[in-house]
Design an enzyme around this catalytic site. Sequence first.
Site, PDB file in Angstrom:
ATOM      1  CB  ILE A 199       0.621   3.401  -7.460  1.00  0.00           C
ATOM      2  CG1 ILE A 199      -0.376   2.895  -6.454  1.00  0.00           C
ATOM      3  CG2 ILE A 199       1.095   4.908  -7.222  1.00  0.00           C
ATOM      4  CD1 ILE A 199       0.417   2.583  -5.279  1.00  0.00           C
ATOM      5  CB  CYS A 200      -4.509   5.376  -9.056  1.00  0.00           C
ATOM      6  SG  CYS A 200      -5.643   4.128  -9.676  1.00  0.00           S
TER       7      CYS A 200
END
Length: 241
Positions: free
Chosen positions: A195-196
């Site tokens: 995830i970012c």
Amino acid sequence: MQFKVISPNVESSGNSGTDPQAQIEQMLSGNSVFLFMKGTPESPQCGFSGKITNILNSWKVPFKSFNVLADESIRQGIKDYANWQTIPQLYINKEFVGGSDVVEEMSNNGELGELLNEAFPEMKITPPPPPAEVREVAALEASVILKNNPDIRLLDVRTPQEREAACLENSVLLDQELVEKMLDTWDQDTAMMFICHVGERSRQAAQYFAAQGFQQVYNISDGIHGWSNSVDSAIPHYQSS
């Protein structure tokens, strides 16, 4: 479970008067697969050396290596020996195969497997599995997958400052130390999800680990921004710099 077969790094004789070419011949004569590299298989000191190490590990064959950073005479001597001016250099049955790009290409087209079969006729040499496809999932789907599969590692590729602004409680920051640990010790069947902020940096990270042989790799395509929109509105929005 995938395993590594790594032989100990070969030590230099320590005799500065010994002809480097003779030392090289001795190392190659005693080992079917030999890698002159920077660092050791357990701790490569350059990305190209690490690439060949990973390739050999993926084929599950034993090999020996020499750390050219430990002996300048061997470092120069192997360049003269092969008439090839870069390190790493892979040898099979005493024949020079090439550097990292050549070895990668030969691994992909099957030529490396043919050479390894000649080097180890008593072993059953099987090609490594092709890189897994990264599974792109939106935040809402990702939340369901994580709920049903709590063992999936949720890896956050953002900066520590971004994590201070907004963070998922069960995520772990993917820093360089963790990257090295994952490559060295994690089973390649370990499921992981990246995830970012909006899914772009995490996609690059997911593709990298899939290329290293990990088989269950997810990317949250809309990132923590999407998580805030569709899963948990208590997660604040922020502007990335």
